[in-house]
Write an enzyme that holds these catalytic residues in place. Structure first.
Site, PDB file in Angstrom:
ATOM      1  N   ILE A   1      -3.128  79.052 -88.187  1.00  0.00           N
ATOM      2  CA  ILE A   1      -2.494  77.854 -87.618  1.00  0.00           C
ATOM      3  C   ILE A   1      -3.224  76.592 -88.104  1.00  0.00           C
TER       4      ILE A   1
ATOM      5  N   LYS B   1      -9.498  86.128 -82.002  1.00  0.00           N
ATOM      6  CA  LYS B   1      -8.180  86.218 -81.358  1.00  0.00           C
ATOM      7  C   LYS B   1      -7.580  87.613 -81.252  1.00  0.00           C
TER       8      LYS B   1
ATOM      9  N   SER C   1      -3.357  79.713 -74.759  1.00  0.00           N
ATOM     10  CA  SER C   1      -2.376  80.767 -75.025  1.00  0.00           C
ATOM     11  C   SER C   1      -1.586  81.071 -73.766  1.00  0.00           C
ATOM     12  N   ALA C   2      -0.350  81.495 -73.956  1.00  0.00           N
ATOM     13  CA  ALA C   2       0.482  81.917 -72.823  1.00  0.00           C
ATOM     14  C   ALA C   2      -0.126  83.125 -72.125  1.00  0.00           C
ATOM     15  N   THR C   3      -1.073  83.762 -72.776  1.00  0.00           N
ATOM     16  CA  THR C   3      -1.737  84.913 -72.172  1.00  0.00           C
ATOM     17  C   THR C   3      -2.440  84.534 -70.861  1.00  0.00           C
TER      18      THR C   3
ATOM     19  N   TYR D   1     -10.199  88.539 -74.352  1.00  0.00           N
ATOM     20  CA  TYR D   1      -9.681  87.416 -75.138  1.00  0.00           C
ATOM     21  C   TYR D   1      -8.933  86.432 -74.230  1.00  0.00           C
TER      22      TYR D   1
ATOM     23  N   LYS E   1      -9.812  82.402 -72.867  1.00  0.00           N
ATOM     24  CA  LYS E   1      -8.958  81.201 -72.953  1.00  0.00           C
ATOM     25  C   LYS E   1      -8.862  80.525 -71.591  1.00  0.00           C
TER      26      LYS E   1
ATOM     27  N   ASN F   1       4.353  82.707 -78.990  1.00  0.00           N
ATOM     28  CA  ASN F   1       4.021  83.612 -80.105  1.00  0.00           C
ATOM     29  C   ASN F   1       4.234  82.919 -81.455  1.00  0.00           C
TER      30      ASN F   1
ATOM     31  N   ASN G   1      -1.918  93.471 -85.988  1.00  0.00           N
ATOM     32  CA  ASN G   1      -1.715  93.810 -84.574  1.00  0.00           C
ATOM     33  C   ASN G   1      -0.385  93.271 -84.081  1.00  0.00           C
ATOM     34  N   ASN G   2       0.062  92.190 -84.691  1.00  0.00           N
ATOM     35  CA  ASN G   2       1.225  91.467 -84.156  1.00  0.00           C
ATOM     36  C   ASN G   2       2.514  91.873 -84.861  1.00  0.00           C
TER      37      ASN G   2
ATOM     38  N   GLY H   1      -1.413  96.959 -71.589  1.00  0.00           N
ATOM     39  CA  GLY H   1      -1.629  95.511 -71.416  1.00  0.00           C
ATOM     40  C   GLY H   1      -0.420  94.664 -71.767  1.00  0.00           C
TER      41      GLY H   1
HETATM   42  P1  NAD Z   1      -7.271  82.547 -87.223  1.00  0.00           P
HETATM   43  O1  NAD Z   1      -8.227  83.649 -86.973  1.00  0.00           O
HETATM   44  O2  NAD Z   1      -6.380  82.625 -88.408  1.00  0.00           O
HETATM   45  O3  NAD Z   1      -8.054  81.155 -87.277  1.00  0.00           O
HETATM   46  C1  NAD Z   1      -9.248  80.923 -86.568  1.00  0.00           C
HETATM   47  C2  NAD Z   1     -10.249  80.340 -87.547  1.00  0.00           C
HETATM   48  O4  NAD Z   1     -11.455  80.059 -86.847  1.00  0.00           O
HETATM   49  C3  NAD Z   1     -10.609  81.285 -88.693  1.00  0.00           C
HETATM   50  O5  NAD Z   1     -10.496  80.577 -89.919  1.00  0.00           O
HETATM   51  C4  NAD Z   1     -12.049  81.680 -88.420  1.00  0.00           C
HETATM   52  O6  NAD Z   1     -12.776  81.923 -89.603  1.00  0.00           O
HETATM   53  C5  NAD Z   1     -12.544  80.475 -87.654  1.00  0.00           C
HETATM   54  N1  NAD Z   1     -13.672  80.711 -86.719  1.00  0.00           N
HETATM   55  C6  NAD Z   1     -13.784  81.696 -85.801  1.00  0.00           C
HETATM   56  N2  NAD Z   1     -14.924  81.544 -85.101  1.00  0.00           N
HETATM   57  C7  NAD Z   1     -15.535  80.437 -85.587  1.00  0.00           C
HETATM   58  C8  NAD Z   1     -16.744  79.765 -85.278  1.00  0.00           C
HETATM   59  N3  NAD Z   1     -17.562  80.210 -84.332  1.00  0.00           N
HETATM   60  N4  NAD Z   1     -17.065  78.657 -85.975  1.00  0.00           N
HETATM   61  C9  NAD Z   1     -16.252  78.199 -86.947  1.00  0.00           C
HETATM   62  N5  NAD Z   1     -15.095  78.803 -87.289  1.00  0.00           N
HETATM   63  C10 NAD Z   1     -14.755  79.900 -86.624  1.00  0.00           C
HETATM   64  O7  NAD Z   1      -6.405  82.370 -85.877  1.00  0.00           O
HETATM   65  P2  NAD Z   1      -5.089  81.519 -85.624  1.00  0.00           P
HETATM   66  O8  NAD Z   1      -3.962  82.463 -85.442  1.00  0.00           O
HETATM   67  O9  NAD Z   1      -4.975  80.426 -86.612  1.00  0.00           O
HETATM   68  O10 NAD Z   1      -5.433  80.943 -84.175  1.00  0.00           O
HETATM   69  C11 NAD Z   1      -6.011  79.670 -84.021  1.00  0.00           C
HETATM   70  C12 NAD Z   1      -6.299  79.446 -82.540  1.00  0.00           C
HETATM   71  O11 NAD Z   1      -5.092  79.559 -81.798  1.00  0.00           O
HETATM   72  C13 NAD Z   1      -7.266  80.473 -81.951  1.00  0.00           C
HETATM   73  O12 NAD Z   1      -8.114  79.805 -81.036  1.00  0.00           O
HETATM   74  C14 NAD Z   1      -6.355  81.440 -81.224  1.00  0.00           C
HETATM   75  O13 NAD Z   1      -7.004  82.065 -80.141  1.00  0.00           O
HETATM   76  C15 NAD Z   1      -5.260  80.493 -80.739  1.00  0.00           C
HETATM   77  N6  NAD Z   1      -3.995  81.183 -80.503  1.00  0.00           N
HETATM   78  C16 NAD Z   1      -3.438  81.926 -81.507  1.00  0.00           C
HETATM   79  C17 NAD Z   1      -2.253  82.612 -81.292  1.00  0.00           C
HETATM   80  C18 NAD Z   1      -1.644  83.474 -82.374  1.00  0.00           C
HETATM   81  O14 NAD Z   1      -0.839  84.342 -82.042  1.00  0.00           O
HETATM   82  N7  NAD Z   1      -1.985  83.280 -83.640  1.00  0.00           N
HETATM   83  C19 NAD Z   1      -1.618  82.521 -80.045  1.00  0.00           C
HETATM   84  C20 NAD Z   1      -2.204  81.734 -79.036  1.00  0.00           C
HETATM   85  C21 NAD Z   1      -3.398  81.070 -79.286  1.00  0.00           C
HETATM   86  C1  WQD Z   2       5.183  91.204 -79.586  1.00  0.00           C
HETATM   87  C2  WQD Z   2       6.122  92.326 -79.134  1.00  0.00           C
HETATM   88  C3  WQD Z   2       4.956  94.349 -78.570  1.00  0.00           C
HETATM   89  C4  WQD Z   2       3.516  95.190 -82.622  1.00  0.00           C
HETATM   90  C5  WQD Z   2      -0.277  88.712 -78.707  1.00  0.00           C
HETATM   91  C6  WQD Z   2      -1.459  88.407 -77.833  1.00  0.00           C
HETATM   92  C7  WQD Z   2      -1.344  87.021 -77.281  1.00  0.00           C
HETATM   93  C8  WQD Z   2      -1.087  85.985 -78.379  1.00  0.00           C
HETATM   94  C9  WQD Z   2      -0.024  86.395 -79.330  1.00  0.00           C
HETATM   95  C10 WQD Z   2      -3.097  84.844 -78.921  1.00  0.00           C
HETATM   96  C11 WQD Z   2       5.587  93.116 -77.943  1.00  0.00           C
HETATM   97  C12 WQD Z   2       5.849  94.574 -79.773  1.00  0.00           C
HETATM   98  C13 WQD Z   2       4.140  94.621 -81.527  1.00  0.00           C
HETATM   99  C14 WQD Z   2       3.983  96.440 -83.103  1.00  0.00           C
HETATM  100  C15 WQD Z   2       5.643  96.441 -81.365  1.00  0.00           C
HETATM  101  N1  WQD Z   2      -2.236  85.746 -79.174  1.00  0.00           N
HETATM  102  N2  WQD Z   2       5.181  95.222 -80.924  1.00  0.00           N
HETATM  103  N3  WQD Z   2       5.050  97.010 -82.449  1.00  0.00           N
HETATM  104  O1  WQD Z   2       1.547  90.994 -77.532  1.00  0.00           O
HETATM  105  O2  WQD Z   2       3.173  89.074 -77.175  1.00  0.00           O
HETATM  106  O3  WQD Z   2       0.910  88.597 -77.932  1.00  0.00           O
HETATM  107  O4  WQD Z   2      -0.219  87.739 -79.758  1.00  0.00           O
HETATM  108  O5  WQD Z   2      -3.226  84.175 -77.945  1.00  0.00           O
HETATM  109  O6  WQD Z   2      -2.528  86.778 -76.592  1.00  0.00           O
HETATM  110  O7  WQD Z   2      -1.493  89.361 -76.773  1.00  0.00           O
HETATM  111  O8  WQD Z   2       2.455  89.662 -79.505  1.00  0.00           O
HETATM  112  O9  WQD Z   2       3.239  90.243 -81.770  1.00  0.00           O
HETATM  113  O10 WQD Z   2       1.530  91.733 -80.655  1.00  0.00           O
HETATM  114  O11 WQD Z   2       3.885  91.724 -79.789  1.00  0.00           O
HETATM  115  O12 WQD Z   2       6.598  97.009 -80.817  1.00  0.00           O
HETATM  116  O13 WQD Z   2       3.456  97.030 -84.055  1.00  0.00           O
HETATM  117  O14 WQD Z   2       6.217  93.288 -80.196  1.00  0.00           O
HETATM  118  O15 WQD Z   2       4.950  95.469 -77.731  1.00  0.00           O
HETATM  119  O16 WQD Z   2       6.680  93.478 -77.163  1.00  0.00           O
HETATM  120  P1  WQD Z   2       2.055  89.680 -77.942  1.00  0.00           P
HETATM  121  P2  WQD Z   2       2.712  90.848 -80.518  1.00  0.00           P
END
Ligand code: NAD
Ligand code: WQD
Length: 337
Positions: A12, A84, A124-126, A149, A153, A179, A198-199, A294
């Site tokens: 992001i 994350k 996060s919506a989590t 995790y 948050k 998401n 994972n996603n 979860g």
């Molecule tokens: P990402 O892992 O791609 O990016 C995070 C970056 O932070 C990475 O480049 C990593 O190298 C860096 N980093 C980690 N720890 C660090 C530290 N201690 N010092 C400096 N750099 C560090 O993740 P993303 O998907 O881009 O997510 C960005 C933020 O958004 C995170 O805080 C994540 O928890 C939050 N978020 C992500 C999602 C999602 O689904 N991607 C959803 C909700 C919230």
């Molecule tokens: C989406 C849907 C799964 C993978 C996670 C974190 C959340 C946030 C975003 C950071 C669900 C299903 C998934 C697969 C599947 N991250 N699924 N097979 O679980 O909503 O959120 O990422 O803050 O904290 O928990 O996202 O993309 O993992 O799953 O069926 O191989 O897809 O069960 O219904 P999730 P996801």
């Protein structure tokens, strides 16, 4: 005006940096590359035609952060850095609390000591946990996230609220992402998970491109429209625009604000597969397996507070999300490597 983007080389963060450069902000990225490399930032500079300062380092290094804040005359911090992976957080809780909570504390201390008090935090919506009534608005009480995790948050949100209570000159936006998916329309930057994704969306993309054989669908007996999990997928470019709107808002009014960043639309796993098959022209083989521990049945946002307070609304639909994910995946079948 220089913006510090922590974690700016990540998924992001790199899209955020590109957008800031395109909007003529000066940007400095601080990243320890624990989940990224400098390739994303190199590409961001190529796309934008603008230079971005890149500091390799850790947010927990307070003296380094102070140096960066002063040297680049930073006015705003967009804080993406953190760990994350939900499953990994269960295995390594200390690392997650240390990095996500400890790292944010250290960052805030550095900001306080040099007098930088505008911060946008990636929440996060989590934090809502398992909610019965959809859609979720910001007044919904935060629940008990089912893993370290999510709890990290929630803890950071509480810490940042306390900070504003202690000193009302701070301006903080807590943005609860639903998401995030998709990639920049150029297909040159995108999500590059390490190992098996994972996603859902990166997993489907890797099945479509032939890197993985089939998708395991976690559960087919949820009380949802088709029995599979329902989520509010939001295009990363919409998410980034939400940050620009939040930055503007907190520059105008101090205090702390909480906003959902989602589309308000719930999409099931089967609907996502169908959209991907249509766009890619590829069959996505799948198998139903047990529910993932979860997981909640459904989760989608009421995004109207962001619309009224920030004048921001997600514009891109599922077709755009899938098209841009596929474009990135085809152009970079092995991610950045
Ligand atoms: P990402 O892992 O791609 O990016 C995070 C970056 O932070 C990475 O480049 C990593 O190298 C860096 N980093 C980690 N720890 C660090 C530290 N201690 N010092 C400096 N750099 C560090 O993740 P993303 O998907 O881009 O997510 C960005 C933020 O958004 C995170 O805080 C994540 O928890 C939050 N978020 C992500 C999602 C999602 O689904 N991607 C959803 C909700 C919230
Ligand atoms: C989406 C849907 C799964 C993978 C996670 C974190 C959340 C946030 C975003 C950071 C669900 C299903 C998934 C697969 C599947 N991250 N699924 N097979 O679980 O909503 O959120 O990422 O803050 O904290 O928990 O996202 O993309 O993992 O799953 O069926 O191989 O897809 O069960 O219904 P999730 P996801």
């Amino acid at each position: 005006m220089t913006v510090l983007v922590t974690g700016g080389a990540g998924y992001i963060g790199s899209h955020m940096v590109l957008s800031l450069l395109e909007k003529n902000f000066d940007v400095v990225v601080l990243d320890n590359f624990s989940n990224s490399s400098n390739t994303s930032i190199r590409r961001v500079s190529e796309i934008s035609g603008r230079r971005c300062e890149l500091v390799a380092g850790d947010i927990r290094d307070k003296e380094l952060v102070k140096k960066v804040l002063m040297e680049y005359e930073v006015s705003d911090v967009l804080h993406f850095a953190g760990l994350k992976a939900v499953g990994e957080s269960v295995e390594k809780p200390i690392e997650y609390y240390e990095n996500n909570v400890g790292g944010t504390l250290s960052l805030c201390e550095a900001m306080k000591e040099v007098g930088v008090k505008r911060l946008v935090f990636s929440s996060s919506a989590t934090v809502y946990g398992d909610v019965e009534k959809m859609p979720i608005d910001e007044d919904t009480p935060t629940g008990n996230p089912s893993n370290p995790y999510g709890r990290s948050k929630l803890m950071v949100e509480e810490i940042l609220k306390d900070l504003v209570i202690s000193d009302s000159s701070w301006s903080i936006a807590l943005l609860r992402y639903f998401n995030p998916v998709g990639a920049h329309v150029s297909g040159r930057i995108g999500e590059d998970p390490q190992g098996i994704p994972n996603n859902l969306v990166p997993y489907i993309a890797q099945v479509a491109v032939g890197r993985l054989d089939f998708l395991s669908i976690y559960g087919h007996d949820y009380p949802t429209k088709d029995g599979t999990g329902v989520r509010d997928y939001i295009h990363v470019s919409d998410l980034v625009e939400g940050h620009l709107a939040a930055m503007k808002k907190i520059s105008e009014s101090p205090g702390v604000g909480v906003w959902n960043l989602g589309t308000g639309r719930g999409v099931s796993v089967l609907e996502m597969i169908k959209a991907f098959e249509k766009t890619s022209g590829r069959k996505i083989p799948y198998r139903f397996v047990n529910r993932r521990k979860g997981d909640v049945a459904e989760c989608w946002a009421n995004p109207s507070k962001a619309e009224s307070d920030l004048s921001w609304k997600a514009k891109r639909n599922i077709c755009d999300m899938v098209k841009d994910t596929w474009n990135w995946q085809v152009k970079n079948p092995n991610g950045y490597s």
